[in-house]
Design a protein around this motif. Structure first.
Motif, short mmCIF file in Angstrom:
data_model
loop_
_atom_site.label_atom_id
_atom_site.label_comp_id
_atom_site.label_asym_id
_atom_site.label_seq_id
_atom_site.Cartn_x
_atom_site.Cartn_y
_atom_site.Cartn_z
N GLN A 31 0.83 -1.19 0.00
CA GLN A 31 0.00 0.00 0.00
C GLN A 31 0.86 1.24 0.00
N PRO A 32 0.78 2.07 -1.06
CA PRO A 32 1.59 3.28 -1.07
C PRO A 32 1.23 4.26 0.02
N ASP A 33 -0.02 4.22 0.52
CA ASP A 33 -0.42 5.15 1.56
C ASP A 33 0.37 4.94 2.85
N HIS A 34 0.86 3.71 3.09
CA HIS A 34 1.51 3.40 4.35
C HIS A 34 3.03 3.49 4.28
N LEU A 35 3.57 3.48 3.07
CA LEU A 35 5.02 3.50 2.95
C LEU A 35 5.52 4.93 2.84
N GLY A 36 6.60 5.23 3.50
CA GLY A 36 7.19 6.55 3.40
C GLY A 36 6.59 7.57 4.33
N LYS A 37 5.63 7.19 5.17
CA LYS A 37 5.05 8.14 6.11
C LYS A 37 6.03 8.40 7.25
N LYS A 38 5.84 9.53 7.92
CA LYS A 38 6.80 9.97 8.92
C LYS A 38 6.90 9.02 10.11
N GLN A 39 5.79 8.31 10.43
CA GLN A 39 5.86 7.47 11.61
C GLN A 39 6.72 6.23 11.39
N ASP A 50 8.52 1.60 -2.34
CA ASP A 50 7.18 1.32 -2.85
C ASP A 50 7.10 1.80 -4.30
N VAL A 51 6.78 0.90 -5.21
CA VAL A 51 6.70 1.22 -6.64
C VAL A 51 5.27 1.00 -7.11
N GLN A 52 4.79 1.96 -7.88
CA GLN A 52 3.43 1.88 -8.42
C GLN A 52 3.48 1.72 -9.94
N LEU A 53 2.79 0.71 -10.44
CA LEU A 53 2.68 0.49 -11.89
C LEU A 53 1.25 0.78 -12.31
N LEU A 54 1.07 1.72 -13.20
CA LEU A 54 -0.26 2.04 -13.73
C LEU A 54 -0.33 1.52 -15.16
N TYR A 79 -10.25 12.11 -19.38
CA TYR A 79 -10.59 11.59 -18.05
C TYR A 79 -9.59 10.53 -17.61
N LEU A 80 -9.21 9.65 -18.52
CA LEU A 80 -8.18 8.67 -18.20
C LEU A 80 -6.90 9.37 -17.75
N ALA A 81 -6.51 10.42 -18.47
CA ALA A 81 -5.31 11.17 -18.11
C ALA A 81 -5.41 11.76 -16.71
N ALA A 82 -6.59 12.29 -16.38
CA ALA A 82 -6.77 12.88 -15.06
C ALA A 82 -6.61 11.83 -13.96
N TYR A 83 -7.16 10.65 -14.17
CA TYR A 83 -7.02 9.57 -13.18
C TYR A 83 -5.56 9.16 -13.02
N LEU A 84 -4.88 8.95 -14.15
CA LEU A 84 -3.49 8.49 -14.08
C LEU A 84 -2.60 9.54 -13.41
N LYS A 85 -2.82 10.81 -13.73
CA LYS A 85 -2.01 11.87 -13.12
C LYS A 85 -2.29 11.98 -11.62
N GLN A 86 -3.54 11.77 -11.24
CA GLN A 86 -3.89 11.80 -9.82
C GLN A 86 -3.15 10.70 -9.07
N ARG A 87 -3.13 9.50 -9.63
CA ARG A 87 -2.44 8.39 -8.98
C ARG A 87 -0.93 8.62 -8.96
N GLU A 88 -0.40 9.21 -10.02
CA GLU A 88 1.04 9.49 -10.06
C GLU A 88 1.45 10.45 -8.95
N ARG A 89 0.59 11.42 -8.67
CA ARG A 89 0.91 12.39 -7.61
C ARG A 89 0.98 11.72 -6.24
N GLU A 90 0.32 10.58 -6.08
CA GLU A 90 0.31 9.88 -4.80
C GLU A 90 1.59 9.07 -4.57
N ASN A 91 2.33 8.81 -5.63
CA ASN A 91 3.55 8.01 -5.50
C ASN A 91 4.53 8.43 -6.59
#
Length: 542
Positions: A31-39, A50-54, A79-91
């Motif tokens: 889960q990218p949400d849990h990796l790299g957090k300050k805690q 953590d690597v993300q493949l779209l 719309y596809l571009a907007a989704y992919l860019k949103q996910r890219e910003r997360e990781n």
């Protein structure tokens, strides 16, 4: 002593989970949400990345096409571009991949410009690697390589090509005996090498016009993958992803995974971690033999989000998971740059779309009568039989998406009638197989009445099975069960679409023009204004 790769992965995965639990209260694998957090502790953050493949598959140049899923609009490139860019910003550690058929059977905004706009779209999004599907060969190897590496086309002039590599380990130049594309590419993320191996559907020669695959051979996918894995392992690569344009499907919970890609997964080296599938436009998210398999429908209506946890010390994947994300338009705003990009190319093709093809005497409807016959179905089936010069033609009703309205008929209107850009396929079936085919119209969950040309038949609704009674030739004679007949179907049906599996038994296959081209040419040669009627080709007895 070297442990088997499967045992190593299991051991490392257990160590990863143990380390995570000791350094943080909760750890969700991959889960990218849990990796790299300050805690998280510095030691943990250092050891794992953590690597993300779209990924997408079977985009088919659907830049400007909106579809409907469950009553909600989905798809379109902006719309596809907007989704992919949103996910890219997360990781930040994100790579974009596609598993074939990015082009071919495309929307006019791409197809009329040699599919260059689709490659440009992928460039704009920063795709990292792709693999050719069968449709990349529709116009031959040279044209495919021009789209990849750049070059000049007489219709469109110079095109710079793809900004990212294409890989395919099993498409071999018959003269040199070597792959026409690199078998694999290595991408580094934070210094960790990830190998991407490509394979193309080995059945491509049987579903593409012969000129499309002239000079190349397609070898066994699993053997090609295993050879590439050997080379990657010699180069110290332990995280390996396969981009395979081969079919697969699973339930939403990952159960009952099936298809060619499952057989491939069971055969290839266990060093392979993830396999992206394609070709049958289906949902797939399952683990088979330790490999994560994904496919995200088609046409940009969804994408695959694969999250990997990689151990920096072993350079191997220790945890992985995937999500198939539907690109609902009501959940995100379209990317404005891609919207302008689409508008630009729509303006270029508008003169073609607005071209008048003929004049309809009356509205020609796709609505079926009680027996299952429609006027528009007759027209389309006649067009396809004429184009392929066969005894019979069969058209799936779901492929007819609009009526032909009375008056001027434009190219764009006919495209709306047949928007799927399926190629026509000629094959040989026996009379017995044709009877079996027609009986497949009555399925357990739905009745699908094929639209026909070149034959007539009667059917009895009171019969529990085998409802077809008599089948007649144009001269009034009955169909001979032992004789062979030539048949036309579109590529969707030819591959067994809508559970018409008899088509897959067809022999002597030949691929012809796209169904829309056949309809246009047929209407142009009809006396104007043209018309079509229900003629009693299909008759219900009771």
């Amino acid at each position: 002593m070297k442990l088997s790769s499967k045992l190593v992965k299991t051991t490392v995965s257990a160590l990863a989970l143990s380390a995570a639990l000791s350094s943080a209260s909760v750890f969700a694998a991959g889960q990218p949400d849990h990796l790299g957090k300050k805690q998280q502790t510095n030691s943990y953050s250092y050891r794992y990345i953590d690597v993300q493949l779209l990924g997408i598959n079977d985009f088919h140049g659907q830049l400007d096409v909106t579809r409907n899923v469950g009553g909600r609009a989905v798809g379109r490139a902006d719309y596809l571009a907007a989704y992919l860019k949103q996910r890219e910003r997360e990781n930040k550690n994100t790579l974009l991949v596609h598993a074939g058929d990015a082009v071919g059977a495309s929307s006019p905004v791409s197809a009329l410009l040699q599919d260059e706009p689709t490659i440009e779209f992928l460039n704009k999004l920063g795709f990292d690697v792709g693999v050719p599907g069968n449709h990349e060969f529709d116009e031959g190897v040279d044209e495919m390589l021009r789209l990849i590496y750049g070059g000049t086309h007489p219709k469109t002039g110079y095109f710079r090509g793809a900004d990212f590599p294409y890989v395919s380990a099993n498409v071999i130049d018959k003269k040199t005996g070597k792959p026409i594309l690199p078998p694999y590419v290595i991408k580094k993320v934070k210094g960790i090498p990830i190998g991407f191996i490509g394979v193309t559907l080995s059945d491509t020669p049987s579903i593409v016009i012969p000129s499309g695959v002239a000079g190349v051979a397609f070898t066994d996918e699993a053997e090609a993958i295993n050879e590439a894995v050997k080379q990657l392992k010699r180069r110290g690569v332990r995280a390996i992803v396969v981009l395979a344009h081969n079919p697969g499907v699973s339930n939403k919970d990952g159960s009952n995974a099936s298809g060619e890609i499952v057989d491939i997964a069971k055969t290839v080296d266990d060093e392979v971690d993830v396999i992206f599938a394609g070709h049958n436009h289906a949902y797939l998210n399952a683990e088979v033999d330790g490999k994560l398999l994904v496919q995200s429908y088609s046409y940009g209506t969804a994408f695959s989000d694969v999250d990997l946890t990689i151990d920096r010390r072993t350079k191997d994947v220790v945890a992985k998971k995937a999500e198939i994300v539907t690109t609902y338009q009501d959940s995100i705003k379209p990317d404005p740059k891609i919207t302008k990009f689409i508008d630009k190319y729509e303006a270029k093709v508008s003169p073609i779309i607005n071209q008048v093809i003929g004049m309809a005497k009356t509205t020609i409807s796709a609505e079926q009568n009680a027996s299952g016959e429609s006027a528009l179905g007759n027209l389309i089936a006649d067009a396809q039989r004429t184009a392929m010069k066969t005894d019979f033609a069969f058209m799936n009703p779901g492929g007819i998406r609009a009526n032909i309205e009375q008056g001027e008929v434009t190219w764009g209107e006919l495209y709306n009638v047949q928007p799927f850009s399926n190629q026509l396929v000629k094959m040989t079936l026996t009379g017995e197989q044709i009877r079996k085919l027609l009986n497949q119209q009555w399925q357990s969950n739905q009745t699908r009445m094929l639209q026909i040309s070149g034959l007539t038949y009667t059917w009895d609704a009171s019969k529990p099975t085998d409802k077809v009674v008599d089948i007649y030739l144009p001269n009034g004679a009955k169909l001979d069960p032992n004789a062979e007949y030539t048949v036309t179907a579109n590529s969707f049906l030819a591959d067994g679409g809508d559970n018409f599996t008899v088509f897959t038994e067809g022999k002597n296959r030949e691929v012809g023009p796209v169904d829309l081209e056949a309809l246009i040419h047929y209407i142009q040669q009809l006396p104007q204004p043209f018309d079509a009627q229900i003629e009693g080709r299909i008759q219900q007895l009771r």
